[in-house]
Design a protein around this motif. Structure first.
Motif, PDB file in Angstrom:
ATOM      1  N   LEU A  58       0.855  -1.180   0.000  1.00  0.00           N
ATOM      2  CA  LEU A  58       0.000   0.000   0.000  1.00  0.00           C
ATOM      3  C   LEU A  58       0.891   1.230   0.000  1.00  0.00           C
ATOM      4  CD1 LEU A  58      -2.774  -0.774   2.668  1.00  0.00           C
ATOM      5  CD2 LEU A  58      -3.121  -0.534   0.213  1.00  0.00           C
ATOM      6  N   ARG A  59       0.352   2.313  -0.530  1.00  0.00           N
ATOM      7  CA  ARG A  59       1.052   3.593  -0.472  1.00  0.00           C
ATOM      8  C   ARG A  59       0.150   4.618   0.196  1.00  0.00           C
ATOM      9  NH1 ARG A  59       2.546   8.133  -4.925  1.00  0.00           N
ATOM     10  NH2 ARG A  59       4.620   8.719  -4.166  1.00  0.00           N
ATOM     11  N   LEU A  60       0.601   5.121   1.321  1.00  0.00           N
ATOM     12  CA  LEU A  60      -0.143   6.138   2.042  1.00  0.00           C
ATOM     13  C   LEU A  60       0.343   7.529   1.645  1.00  0.00           C
ATOM     14  CD1 LEU A  60      -0.144   4.614   5.637  1.00  0.00           C
ATOM     15  CD2 LEU A  60      -1.652   4.093   3.694  1.00  0.00           C
ATOM     16  N   SER A  61      -0.580   8.478   1.666  1.00  0.00           N
ATOM     17  CA  SER A  61      -0.248   9.868   1.388  1.00  0.00           C
ATOM     18  C   SER A  61      -0.774  10.746   2.511  1.00  0.00           C
ATOM     19  CB  SER A  61      -0.876  10.323   0.070  1.00  0.00           C
ATOM     20  OG  SER A  61      -0.395   9.582  -1.016  1.00  0.00           O
ATOM     21  N   CYS A  62      -0.085  11.832   2.740  1.00  0.00           N
ATOM     22  CA  CYS A  62      -0.524  12.790   3.751  1.00  0.00           C
ATOM     23  C   CYS A  62      -0.277  14.194   3.218  1.00  0.00           C
ATOM     24  CB  CYS A  62       0.223  12.595   5.052  1.00  0.00           C
ATOM     25  SG  CYS A  62      -0.076  13.889   6.272  1.00  0.00           S
ATOM     26  N   ALA A  63      -1.364  14.924   3.063  1.00  0.00           N
ATOM     27  CA  ALA A  63      -1.273  16.330   2.659  1.00  0.00           C
ATOM     28  C   ALA A  63      -1.284  17.187   3.917  1.00  0.00           C
ATOM     29  CB  ALA A  63      -2.433  16.695   1.746  1.00  0.00           C
ATOM     30  N   ALA A  64      -0.275  18.015   4.059  1.00  0.00           N
ATOM     31  CA  ALA A  64      -0.154  18.846   5.255  1.00  0.00           C
ATOM     32  C   ALA A  64      -0.168  20.313   4.873  1.00  0.00           C
ATOM     33  CB  ALA A  64       1.142  18.509   5.989  1.00  0.00           C
ATOM     34  N   SER A  65      -0.720  21.130   5.734  1.00  0.00           N
ATOM     35  CA  SER A  65      -0.673  22.566   5.480  1.00  0.00           C
ATOM     36  C   SER A  65       0.775  23.030   5.574  1.00  0.00           C
ATOM     37  CB  SER A  65      -1.575  23.320   6.438  1.00  0.00           C
ATOM     38  OG  SER A  65      -1.282  22.997   7.770  1.00  0.00           O
ATOM     39  N   GLY A  66       1.075  24.084   4.841  1.00  0.00           N
ATOM     40  CA  GLY A  66       2.456  24.483   4.681  1.00  0.00           C
ATOM     41  C   GLY A  66       3.172  24.833   5.964  1.00  0.00           C
ATOM     42  N   ASN A  67       2.452  25.400   6.906  1.00  0.00           N
ATOM     43  CA  ASN A  67       3.131  25.819   8.132  1.00  0.00           C
ATOM     44  C   ASN A  67       3.532  24.627   8.992  1.00  0.00           C
ATOM     45  OD1 ASN A  67       0.443  25.283   8.677  1.00  0.00           O
ATOM     46  ND2 ASN A  67       0.345  26.698  10.394  1.00  0.00           N
ATOM     47  N   ILE A  68       2.932  23.471   8.737  1.00  0.00           N
ATOM     48  CA  ILE A  68       3.361  22.258   9.434  1.00  0.00           C
ATOM     49  C   ILE A  68       4.549  21.651   8.713  1.00  0.00           C
ATOM     50  CG2 ILE A  68       2.697  19.924  10.095  1.00  0.00           C
ATOM     51  CD1 ILE A  68      -0.210  20.864  10.032  1.00  0.00           C
ATOM     52  N   TYR A 103       4.752  10.669   1.990  1.00  0.00           N
ATOM     53  CA  TYR A 103       4.265   9.355   1.552  1.00  0.00           C
ATOM     54  C   TYR A 103       4.869   8.254   2.422  1.00  0.00           C
ATOM     55  CZ  TYR A 103       3.351  12.155  -2.623  1.00  0.00           C
ATOM     56  OH  TYR A 103       2.923  13.135  -3.485  1.00  0.00           O
ATOM     57  N   LEU A 104       4.169   7.141   2.454  1.00  0.00           N
ATOM     58  CA  LEU A 104       4.717   5.940   3.075  1.00  0.00           C
ATOM     59  C   LEU A 104       4.409   4.764   2.160  1.00  0.00           C
ATOM     60  CD1 LEU A 104       6.214   4.903   5.599  1.00  0.00           C
ATOM     61  CD2 LEU A 104       3.967   4.234   6.498  1.00  0.00           C
ATOM     62  N   GLN A 105       5.435   4.261   1.504  1.00  0.00           N
ATOM     63  CA  GLN A 105       5.301   3.054   0.692  1.00  0.00           C
ATOM     64  C   GLN A 105       5.522   1.852   1.596  1.00  0.00           C
ATOM     65  OE1 GLN A 105       4.542   2.654  -2.695  1.00  0.00           O
ATOM     66  NE2 GLN A 105       4.450   0.485  -2.140  1.00  0.00           N
ATOM     67  N   MET A 106       4.533   0.996   1.657  1.00  0.00           N
ATOM     68  CA  MET A 106       4.590  -0.161   2.547  1.00  0.00           C
ATOM     69  C   MET A 106       4.555  -1.428   1.703  1.00  0.00           C
ATOM     70  SD  MET A 106       2.051   1.099   5.595  1.00  0.00           S
ATOM     71  CE  MET A 106       0.589   0.940   4.588  1.00  0.00           C
ATOM     72  N   ASN A 107       5.621  -2.185   1.764  1.00  0.00           N
ATOM     73  CA  ASN A 107       5.730  -3.444   1.023  1.00  0.00           C
ATOM     74  C   ASN A 107       5.837  -4.605   1.991  1.00  0.00           C
ATOM     75  OD1 ASN A 107       5.811  -1.962  -1.415  1.00  0.00           O
ATOM     76  ND2 ASN A 107       8.042  -1.763  -1.294  1.00  0.00           N
ATOM     77  N   ARG A 108       5.583  -5.800   1.468  1.00  0.00           N
ATOM     78  CA  ARG A 108       5.667  -7.044   2.269  1.00  0.00           C
ATOM     79  C   ARG A 108       4.924  -6.865   3.596  1.00  0.00           C
ATOM     80  NH1 ARG A 108      11.130  -6.466   1.270  1.00  0.00           N
ATOM     81  NH2 ARG A 108      11.712  -6.956   3.419  1.00  0.00           N
ATOM     82  N   LEU A 109       3.716  -6.403   3.496  1.00  0.00           N
ATOM     83  CA  LEU A 109       2.926  -6.121   4.693  1.00  0.00           C
ATOM     84  C   LEU A 109       2.627  -7.389   5.483  1.00  0.00           C
ATOM     85  CD1 LEU A 109       0.646  -3.391   3.189  1.00  0.00           C
ATOM     86  CD2 LEU A 109       1.931  -3.131   5.304  1.00  0.00           C
ATOM     87  N   LYS A 110       2.561  -7.230   6.796  1.00  0.00           N
ATOM     88  CA  LYS A 110       2.315  -8.329   7.719  1.00  0.00           C
ATOM     89  C   LYS A 110       1.044  -8.021   8.520  1.00  0.00           C
ATOM     90  CE  LYS A 110       7.307  -8.958   8.396  1.00  0.00           C
ATOM     91  NZ  LYS A 110       8.395  -9.017   9.404  1.00  0.00           N
ATOM     92  N   PRO A 111       0.394  -9.033   9.046  1.00  0.00           N
ATOM     93  CA  PRO A 111      -0.795  -8.775   9.878  1.00  0.00           C
ATOM     94  C   PRO A 111      -0.523  -7.817  11.032  1.00  0.00           C
ATOM     95  CG  PRO A 111      -0.698 -11.083   9.286  1.00  0.00           C
ATOM     96  CD  PRO A 111       0.580 -10.475   8.798  1.00  0.00           C
ATOM     97  N   GLU A 112       0.679  -7.867  11.581  1.00  0.00           N
ATOM     98  CA  GLU A 112       0.998  -6.975  12.704  1.00  0.00           C
ATOM     99  C   GLU A 112       1.170  -5.516  12.289  1.00  0.00           C
ATOM    100  OE1 GLU A 112       2.553  -9.830  11.848  1.00  0.00           O
ATOM    101  OE2 GLU A 112       4.737  -9.690  12.189  1.00  0.00           O
TER     102      GLU A 112
END
Length: 114
Positions: free
Chosen positions: A18-28, A79-88
């Motif tokens: 899975l690939r997660l994305s996070c849009a943040a306001s500029g001041n953060i 972004y967070l690219q997550m490969n070989r994901l596990k149940p944990e």
């Protein structure tokens, strides 16, 4: 106003990605270390990965070699690219500055299950 919007979670089988994305306001985002955190019921949020303003990264041991954090400074997005994901890895994933602010986004649920 603080704004953090996470997306990209879902249900995936063990070994999937899975690939997660996070849009943040500029001041953060600007000049700050950004991190991905995760939380399971009854537990505190833990830092999973961090990316410094110039791109160097750090990971908790359990995800090293499987997850990759990155940032696009022009888009104020991490972004967070997550490969070989596990149940944990099942958790709600959040992004925030590191160290984190008091305000959090809604998070995105990642469920790893067959």
């Amino acid at each position: 106003q603080v704004q953090l919007v996470e997306s990209g979670g879902g249900l995936v089988q063990p070994g999937g990605s899975l690939r997660l994305s996070c849009a943040a306001s500029g001041n953060i985002f600007r000049f700050n270390t950004m991190g991905w955190y995760r939380q399971t019921p009854g537990n505190q949020r833990e830092l999973v990965a961090g990316v410094f303003s110039r791109g160097s990264t750090t990971y908790t041991d359990s995800v090293k070699g499987r997850f990759t954090i990155s940032r696009d400074n022009a888009k104020n997005t991490v972004y967070l690219q997550m490969n070989r994901l596990k149940p944990e890895d099942t958790a709600v994933y959040y992004c925030n500055r590191y160290p984190p602010m008091d305000d959090w986004g809604q998070g995105t649920q990642v469920t790893v299950s067959s």
